[in-house]
Write an enzyme that holds these catalytic residues in place. Structure first.
Site, PDB file in Angstrom:
ATOM      1  N   ARG A 185     -26.355 -36.030  91.517  1.00  0.00           N
ATOM      2  CA  ARG A 185     -27.137 -37.240  91.812  1.00  0.00           C
ATOM      3  C   ARG A 185     -27.667 -37.252  93.252  1.00  0.00           C
ATOM      4  O   ARG A 185     -28.674 -37.875  93.531  1.00  0.00           O
ATOM      5  CB  ARG A 185     -26.264 -38.485  91.611  1.00  0.00           C
ATOM      6  CG  ARG A 185     -25.967 -38.761  90.158  1.00  0.00           C
ATOM      7  CD  ARG A 185     -25.424 -40.172  89.963  1.00  0.00           C
ATOM      8  NE  ARG A 185     -25.295 -40.462  88.548  1.00  0.00           N
ATOM      9  CZ  ARG A 185     -24.151 -40.472  87.876  1.00  0.00           C
ATOM     10  NH1 ARG A 185     -23.016 -40.220  88.501  1.00  0.00           N
ATOM     11  NH2 ARG A 185     -24.140 -40.732  86.587  1.00  0.00           N
ATOM     12  N   LYS A 233     -11.261 -28.710  82.388  1.00  0.00           N
ATOM     13  CA  LYS A 233     -10.317 -29.643  81.796  1.00  0.00           C
ATOM     14  C   LYS A 233     -10.432 -31.005  82.489  1.00  0.00           C
ATOM     15  O   LYS A 233     -10.958 -31.023  83.606  1.00  0.00           O
ATOM     16  CB  LYS A 233      -8.893 -29.097  81.884  1.00  0.00           C
ATOM     17  CG  LYS A 233      -8.337 -29.040  83.316  1.00  0.00           C
ATOM     18  CD  LYS A 233      -6.868 -28.865  83.299  1.00  0.00           C
ATOM     19  CE  LYS A 233      -6.150 -30.129  83.651  1.00  0.00           C
ATOM     20  NZ  LYS A 233      -5.869 -30.303  85.076  1.00  0.00           N
ATOM     21  N   HIS A 248      -8.012 -22.644  84.177  1.00  0.00           N
ATOM     22  CA  HIS A 248      -8.034 -21.667  85.270  1.00  0.00           C
ATOM     23  C   HIS A 248      -6.755 -20.826  85.332  1.00  0.00           C
ATOM     24  O   HIS A 248      -6.753 -19.751  85.909  1.00  0.00           O
ATOM     25  CB  HIS A 248      -8.370 -22.331  86.618  1.00  0.00           C
ATOM     26  CG  HIS A 248      -7.227 -23.011  87.293  1.00  0.00           C
ATOM     27  ND1 HIS A 248      -6.866 -24.299  87.027  1.00  0.00           N
ATOM     28  CD2 HIS A 248      -6.357 -22.589  88.241  1.00  0.00           C
ATOM     29  CE1 HIS A 248      -5.829 -24.630  87.780  1.00  0.00           C
ATOM     30  NE2 HIS A 248      -5.500 -23.620  88.522  1.00  0.00           N
ATOM     31  N   GLU A 288       4.917 -27.917  92.435  1.00  0.00           N
ATOM     32  CA  GLU A 288       3.981 -28.074  93.547  1.00  0.00           C
ATOM     33  C   GLU A 288       4.667 -28.881  94.625  1.00  0.00           C
ATOM     34  O   GLU A 288       5.378 -29.850  94.318  1.00  0.00           O
ATOM     35  CB  GLU A 288       2.738 -28.821  93.093  1.00  0.00           C
ATOM     36  CG  GLU A 288       1.873 -28.010  92.161  1.00  0.00           C
ATOM     37  CD  GLU A 288       0.598 -28.753  91.830  1.00  0.00           C
ATOM     38  OE1 GLU A 288      -0.394 -28.546  92.525  1.00  0.00           O
ATOM     39  OE2 GLU A 288       0.620 -29.560  90.890  1.00  0.00           O
ATOM     40  N   HIS A 291      -2.492 -25.680  80.945  1.00  0.00           N
ATOM     41  CA  HIS A 291      -2.061 -24.458  81.628  1.00  0.00           C
ATOM     42  C   HIS A 291      -0.738 -23.893  81.098  1.00  0.00           C
ATOM     43  O   HIS A 291      -0.623 -22.713  80.794  1.00  0.00           O
ATOM     44  CB  HIS A 291      -1.874 -24.719  83.130  1.00  0.00           C
ATOM     45  CG  HIS A 291      -3.049 -25.359  83.796  1.00  0.00           C
ATOM     46  ND1 HIS A 291      -4.344 -25.046  83.480  1.00  0.00           N
ATOM     47  CD2 HIS A 291      -3.133 -26.295  84.784  1.00  0.00           C
ATOM     48  CE1 HIS A 291      -5.164 -25.750  84.247  1.00  0.00           C
ATOM     49  NE2 HIS A 291      -4.461 -26.519  85.036  1.00  0.00           N
ATOM     50  N   LYS A 345       5.037 -32.679  90.821  1.00  0.00           N
ATOM     51  CA  LYS A 345       4.460 -32.753  92.172  1.00  0.00           C
ATOM     52  C   LYS A 345       5.582 -33.162  93.114  1.00  0.00           C
ATOM     53  O   LYS A 345       6.551 -33.801  92.708  1.00  0.00           O
ATOM     54  CB  LYS A 345       3.377 -33.815  92.212  1.00  0.00           C
ATOM     55  CG  LYS A 345       2.237 -33.531  91.235  1.00  0.00           C
ATOM     56  CD  LYS A 345       0.935 -33.355  91.943  1.00  0.00           C
ATOM     57  CE  LYS A 345      -0.200 -33.097  90.991  1.00  0.00           C
ATOM     58  NZ  LYS A 345      -0.953 -31.892  91.293  1.00  0.00           N
TER      59      LYS A 345
HETATM   60  C1  BG6 Z   1      -5.024 -28.466  88.097  1.00  0.00           C
HETATM   61  C2  BG6 Z   1      -4.325 -29.799  88.122  1.00  0.00           C
HETATM   62  O1  BG6 Z   1      -5.530 -28.204  86.827  1.00  0.00           O
HETATM   63  O2  BG6 Z   1      -4.088 -27.461  88.453  1.00  0.00           O
HETATM   64  C3  BG6 Z   1      -3.755 -30.070  89.495  1.00  0.00           C
HETATM   65  O3  BG6 Z   1      -5.253 -30.814  87.790  1.00  0.00           O
HETATM   66  C4  BG6 Z   1      -2.855 -28.947  89.919  1.00  0.00           C
HETATM   67  O4  BG6 Z   1      -3.047 -31.304  89.524  1.00  0.00           O
HETATM   68  C5  BG6 Z   1      -3.553 -27.607  89.756  1.00  0.00           C
HETATM   69  O5  BG6 Z   1      -2.534 -29.154  91.274  1.00  0.00           O
HETATM   70  C6  BG6 Z   1      -2.585 -26.476  89.981  1.00  0.00           C
HETATM   71  O6  BG6 Z   1      -3.277 -25.276  90.022  1.00  0.00           O
HETATM   72  P1  BG6 Z   1      -2.731 -24.042  90.845  1.00  0.00           P
HETATM   73  O7  BG6 Z   1      -3.709 -22.961  90.557  1.00  0.00           O
HETATM   74  O8  BG6 Z   1      -2.704 -24.460  92.290  1.00  0.00           O
HETATM   75  O9  BG6 Z   1      -1.374 -23.783  90.316  1.00  0.00           O
END
Ligand code: BG6
Length: 506
Positions: free
Chosen positions: A47, A152, A182, A220, A244, A344
């Protein structure tokens, strides 16, 4: 590796974070490796009203800030491939203008009709953009292929995922839709296939006769940061497990594919998802644990709790930690528990798979006092990527006392090899049309179907606790009860693959 066909790569949401942090740095990295097509145009669309030049300057800054490669010598020449078109994704007329701009870029750059449309936008636009593209015939493939790549989350639950699927399939073929997960682009996740299927020593043991249980952890250390608003609609189960971590479980548990063809691999993952034993409502309390981080101090520094984060409801019930125990009802895995946990604000950032093998039927020797008497194999996805095997060894001296020792390989030992980012691999594959590492529709639906009983129970059953855990700890202690056997618990991984335990370097 060879180059993809000439094409135009359109990013919707081009002014957003993902574009500058991941997508453009990954494309640049492909460029310096000579892996972009000979004729290639990157068109940013969002945008905001940037000129081509303004957008190039932003991308130049992004490339310097979020570099994937040390070789920055090609930036100026890469930038000449970048253009920008102001586009409101909800304004149909803007798509006429976009279509005109694409035709012009095709003519100017001698590119036929091959195009990728990457949706790096809020999820509410996932059905909207493909529909608006098809209204101006940008889904037609008579002059070249057209693909959409979707980030996603694919839906919010089973029903919304089905709705989204049906809306997309009205105008697009399944083969045109690339759903990004990913994790599948991570080098170490792909290495799972190689570890399992290129080594004669592991595969014979990879089943219920030798494996005691399988643990998949993704921790994390960060909190929700600026994403409180999104996270409130998601929570750990939707954010990490539905996509994932179940995909990783699929790769751990799948049968050998007949070939490396995309369909062959994806069929095997789908079969795993179809064999997931459904959760019974009465079992959820004991097989799924949720938690939420509360304020604490991490290494002496005060850290706020989830409910104090920006964009979060002060009485939020969203889980920032989820752990589940489940079974895969097939011949290979019948009766073997699988555990997934993610959270987290845990002590460190680590993702790994641990295959715990069964103990020997009769133990002849004495132990050094440690409880991890069994062999286990750790496949470390990040950081300190590598593989570790724990096995018993005689402690030198008199008697037969046994100690568990490590045999480990660290990717960092291959100093000449750089590990490409997940996006680099996935963007390259989408440009080549290789869908092996993308989630297919049935997999996504099966994953939602599997988790719906937990999602529903957590939403509607107030008797299921949401445990508070202090930021910087390993989550609710009750999660230890998932692994019921005596002397067994989760592995408490450290920064270094070879270490574990509560007191190691984090
Ligand atoms: C994302 C999540 O898909 O993956 C995030 O939305 C998360 O919350 C992230 O932090 C983790 O990815 P990676 O590659 O850092 O393990």
């Amino acid at each position: 590796m060879n180059k993809p066909e000439d094409q135009i790569f359109v990013i919707f949401g081009a002014s957003g974070d993902l574009t500058k942090r991941k997508l453009v740095p990954a494309l640049y990295s492909l460029f310096v490796q000579n892996l972009l097509p000979d004729k290639f145009v990157l068109l940013g669309a969002s945008r905001s009203g940037f000129s081509d030049q303004e957008f190039r300057t932003r991308m130049k800054d992004a490339l310097n800030e979020f570099k994937e490669t040390e070789d920055l010598s090609g930036i100026d020449s890469f930038l000449t491939k970048i253009y920008y078109q102001k586009t409101d994704p909800e304004n149909k007329n803007d798509f006429n203008v976009l279509s005109g701009r694409l035709k012009k870029l095709q003519t100017e750059n001698g590119i036929h009709g091959n195009m990728i449309f990457y949706l790096s936008t809020p999820p509410n636009l996932y059905p909207v953009i493909p529909e608006n593209l098809s209204a101006v015939s940008l889904n037609h493939q008579s002059d070249g292929w057209k693909r959409i790549v979707i980030e996603k989350p694919f839906g919010y639950d089973l029903e919304s995922a089905r709705n989204l699927r049906d809306k997309l399939l009205k105008n697009w073929e399944e083969e045109q839709i690339f759903r990004i997960d990913h994790y599948l682009g991570k080098e170490t996740v792909q290495n799972l296939l190689v570890t399992r299927f290129s080594n004669g020593i592991f595969e014979p043991l990879w089943n219920r006769n030798y494996v005691h249980h399988v643990e998949i952890s993704s921790a994390e250390s960060i909190g929700v940061e600026e994403r409180g608003g999104y996270y409130e609609t998601s929570g750990a189960l939707r954010d990490m497990v539905q996509n994932h971590l179940l995909q990783v479980a699929g790769l751990v548990a799948m049968e050998p594919p007949t070939s490396l063809e995309p369909l062959s691999i994806r069929n095997e993952i789908l079969k795993v998802f179809q064999s997931l034993r459904p959760f019974k409502p009465e079992e959820i309390k004991n097989n799924a644990i949720r938690g939420q981080y509360i304020a604490s101090k991490i290494r002496g520094v005060p850290v706020i709790g989830y409910r104090e984060e920006k964009g979060v409801n002060p009485s939020s019930l969203t889980e920032t930690y989820a752990a589940i125990k489940f079974y895969i009802d097939n011949w290979r895995w019948g009766g073997i528990p699988f555990y997934i946990r993610t959270g987290k604000r845990l002590p460190t950032r680590v993702t790994e798979i641990v295959i715990h093998f069964k103990p020997t039927p009769h133990f002849l020797f004495t132990r050094d006092g440690s409880t991890d008497a069994c062999n286990y194999l750790v496949i470390r996805i990040q950081p300190d990527e590598g593989i570790l095997l724990k096995f018993g060894m005689k402690i030198p001296g008199t008697g037969f006392e046994v100690q568990n020792v490590n045999m480990d390989f660290h990717y960092s030992d291959l100093s000449s090899q750089r590990i490409p980012s997940a996006y680099e691999r996935l963007l390259y594959d989408s440009m080549k049309g290789d869908s092996t590492l993308f989630a297919r529709s049935e997999e996504v639906m099966a994953a939602w179907k599997f988790l719906m009983p937990v999602i529903n129970a957590w939403k509607t059953d107030p008797s299921i606790p949401l445990y508070g855990y202090p930021a910087g700890t390993w989550g609710p202690e009750n999660a230890d009860d998932l692994i019921e056997e005596k002397n067994m618990t989760w592995r408490y991984p450290c920064k270094n693959l070879a270490d574990d335990g509560i007191y190691c370097e984090l």
